[in-house]
Design a protein around this motif. Structure first.
Motif, PDB file in Angstrom:
ATOM      1  N   ALA A   1     -25.159  40.504   0.327  1.00  0.00           N
ATOM      2  CA  ALA A   1     -26.544  40.285   0.741  1.00  0.00           C
ATOM      3  C   ALA A   1     -26.532  39.187   1.791  1.00  0.00           C
ATOM      4  O   ALA A   1     -25.781  38.215   1.678  1.00  0.00           O
ATOM      5  CB  ALA A   1     -27.397  39.880  -0.449  1.00  0.00           C
ATOM      6  N   ILE A   2     -27.347  39.349   2.812  1.00  0.00           N
ATOM      7  CA  ILE A   2     -27.460  38.367   3.884  1.00  0.00           C
ATOM      8  C   ILE A   2     -28.908  37.905   3.979  1.00  0.00           C
ATOM      9  O   ILE A   2     -29.829  38.727   3.932  1.00  0.00           O
ATOM     10  CB  ILE A   2     -27.032  38.973   5.238  1.00  0.00           C
ATOM     11  N   THR A   3     -29.087  36.582   4.113  1.00  0.00           N
ATOM     12  CA  THR A   3     -30.409  36.028   4.377  1.00  0.00           C
ATOM     13  C   THR A   3     -30.295  35.067   5.550  1.00  0.00           C
ATOM     14  O   THR A   3     -29.232  34.493   5.800  1.00  0.00           O
ATOM     15  CB  THR A   3     -30.995  35.292   3.155  1.00  0.00           C
TER      16      THR A   3
ATOM     17  N   THR B   1     -22.102  30.254   3.889  1.00  0.00           N
ATOM     18  CA  THR B   1     -22.763  30.441   5.173  1.00  0.00           C
ATOM     19  C   THR B   1     -21.816  31.127   6.148  1.00  0.00           C
ATOM     20  O   THR B   1     -20.611  31.216   5.907  1.00  0.00           O
ATOM     21  CB  THR B   1     -23.195  29.085   5.776  1.00  0.00           C
ATOM     22  N   PHE B   2     -22.381  31.610   7.224  1.00  0.00           N
ATOM     23  CA  PHE B   2     -21.551  32.144   8.299  1.00  0.00           C
ATOM     24  C   PHE B   2     -22.265  31.959   9.630  1.00  0.00           C
ATOM     25  O   PHE B   2     -23.486  31.866   9.684  1.00  0.00           O
ATOM     26  CB  PHE B   2     -21.162  33.609   8.068  1.00  0.00           C
ATOM     27  N   GLU B   3     -21.456  31.867  10.659  1.00  0.00           N
ATOM     28  CA  GLU B   3     -21.962  31.840  12.026  1.00  0.00           C
ATOM     29  C   GLU B   3     -21.628  33.180  12.649  1.00  0.00           C
ATOM     30  O   GLU B   3     -20.559  33.745  12.385  1.00  0.00           O
ATOM     31  CB  GLU B   3     -21.305  30.711  12.813  1.00  0.00           C
ATOM     32  N   VAL B   4     -22.538  33.683  13.448  1.00  0.00           N
ATOM     33  CA  VAL B   4     -22.312  34.985  14.073  1.00  0.00           C
ATOM     34  C   VAL B   4     -22.575  34.891  15.565  1.00  0.00           C
ATOM     35  O   VAL B   4     -23.506  34.235  16.004  1.00  0.00           O
ATOM     36  CB  VAL B   4     -23.189  36.088  13.422  1.00  0.00           C
ATOM     37  N   LYS B   5     -21.700  35.547  16.308  1.00  0.00           N
ATOM     38  CA  LYS B   5     -21.855  35.648  17.750  1.00  0.00           C
ATOM     39  C   LYS B   5     -21.960  37.128  18.076  1.00  0.00           C
ATOM     40  O   LYS B   5     -21.065  37.906  17.735  1.00  0.00           O
ATOM     41  CB  LYS B   5     -20.646  35.019  18.455  1.00  0.00           C
ATOM     42  N   LEU B   6     -23.068  37.520  18.683  1.00  0.00           N
ATOM     43  CA  LEU B   6     -23.289  38.904  19.095  1.00  0.00           C
ATOM     44  C   LEU B   6     -23.216  38.966  20.616  1.00  0.00           C
ATOM     45  O   LEU B   6     -23.848  38.154  21.299  1.00  0.00           O
ATOM     46  CB  LEU B   6     -24.664  39.393  18.644  1.00  0.00           C
TER      47      LEU B   6
ATOM     48  N   GLN C   1     -30.197  29.650  10.088  1.00  0.00           N
ATOM     49  CA  GLN C   1     -28.898  29.591   9.401  1.00  0.00           C
ATOM     50  C   GLN C   1     -28.670  30.881   8.620  1.00  0.00           C
ATOM     51  O   GLN C   1     -29.554  31.347   7.921  1.00  0.00           O
ATOM     52  CB  GLN C   1     -28.845  28.402   8.436  1.00  0.00           C
ATOM     53  N   HIS C   2     -27.461  31.457   8.746  1.00  0.00           N
ATOM     54  CA  HIS C   2     -27.096  32.687   8.051  1.00  0.00           C
ATOM     55  C   HIS C   2     -26.406  32.349   6.725  1.00  0.00           C
ATOM     56  O   HIS C   2     -25.474  31.550   6.705  1.00  0.00           O
ATOM     57  CB  HIS C   2     -26.153  33.536   8.904  1.00  0.00           C
ATOM     58  N   PHE C   3     -26.853  33.000   5.651  1.00  0.00           N
ATOM     59  CA  PHE C   3     -26.278  32.826   4.317  1.00  0.00           C
ATOM     60  C   PHE C   3     -25.810  34.183   3.798  1.00  0.00           C
ATOM     61  O   PHE C   3     -26.415  35.210   4.102  1.00  0.00           O
ATOM     62  CB  PHE C   3     -27.317  32.265   3.338  1.00  0.00           C
TER      63      PHE C   3
END
Length: 144
Positions: A121-123, A14-19, A128-130
């Motif tokens: 690949a990102i879903t 998983t990952f967390e993203v801040k834009l 939640q980001h995978f």
């Protein structure tokens, strides 16, 4: 490097993203919204570390149609190997259907990740980001 003939390893997590919006250089016309954002990600799993980068986007006047490109540099560990590499993104959305391609820029691997090739690949499910990262390492050439 053609990954079809290489030893490919797949890892996921998983990952967390801040834009964060960043002032755009260009202004869209004719219903286009051009954007620029900074990326800050934290990866968890066999890919463990942080990445930072920038994204450019274009959203059309028609809902569900857009495009983006991004570059981000990852620094951390991949399967216990310390180093860094750069991912290039290319994303298109047509009537709400996504097509996304993320690939390691050739020869961008450093440290113990020198020679890294791969794609991601990102879903996104329920917010939640995978990720699923398929990669291989270039074989070192035999000395002559």
């Amino acid at each position: 490097m053609d990954m079809t003939n290489a030893d490919i390893t797949k890892v996921s997590g998983t990952f967390e993203v801040k834009l964060e919006p960043h002032s755009a250089y260009a202004t869209g016309v004719g219903g286009m919204n051009l954007g620029r954002m900074t990326l800050d990600k934290a990866f968890i799993g066999e890919l463990e570390g942080r990445s930072q980068g920038e994204m450019l986007s274009a959203m059309t006047a028609k809902k569900g149609s857009a495009g983006y490109v991004a570059i981000e540099q990852f620094v951390g560990k991949l399967c216990g190997k310390q180093g860094s590499f750069v991912l290039q993104h290319f994303g298109i959305m047509t009537d709400g259907q996504n097509r996304l391609h993320l690939e390691v820029i050739p020869n961008s691997g450093a440290g113990e990740l020198t020679g890294l090739y791969g794609n991601m690949a990102i879903t996104i499910e329920n917010g939640q980001h995978f990720y699923e990262f398929s990669f291989s390492m270039a074989k070192e050439e035999e000395p002559m």
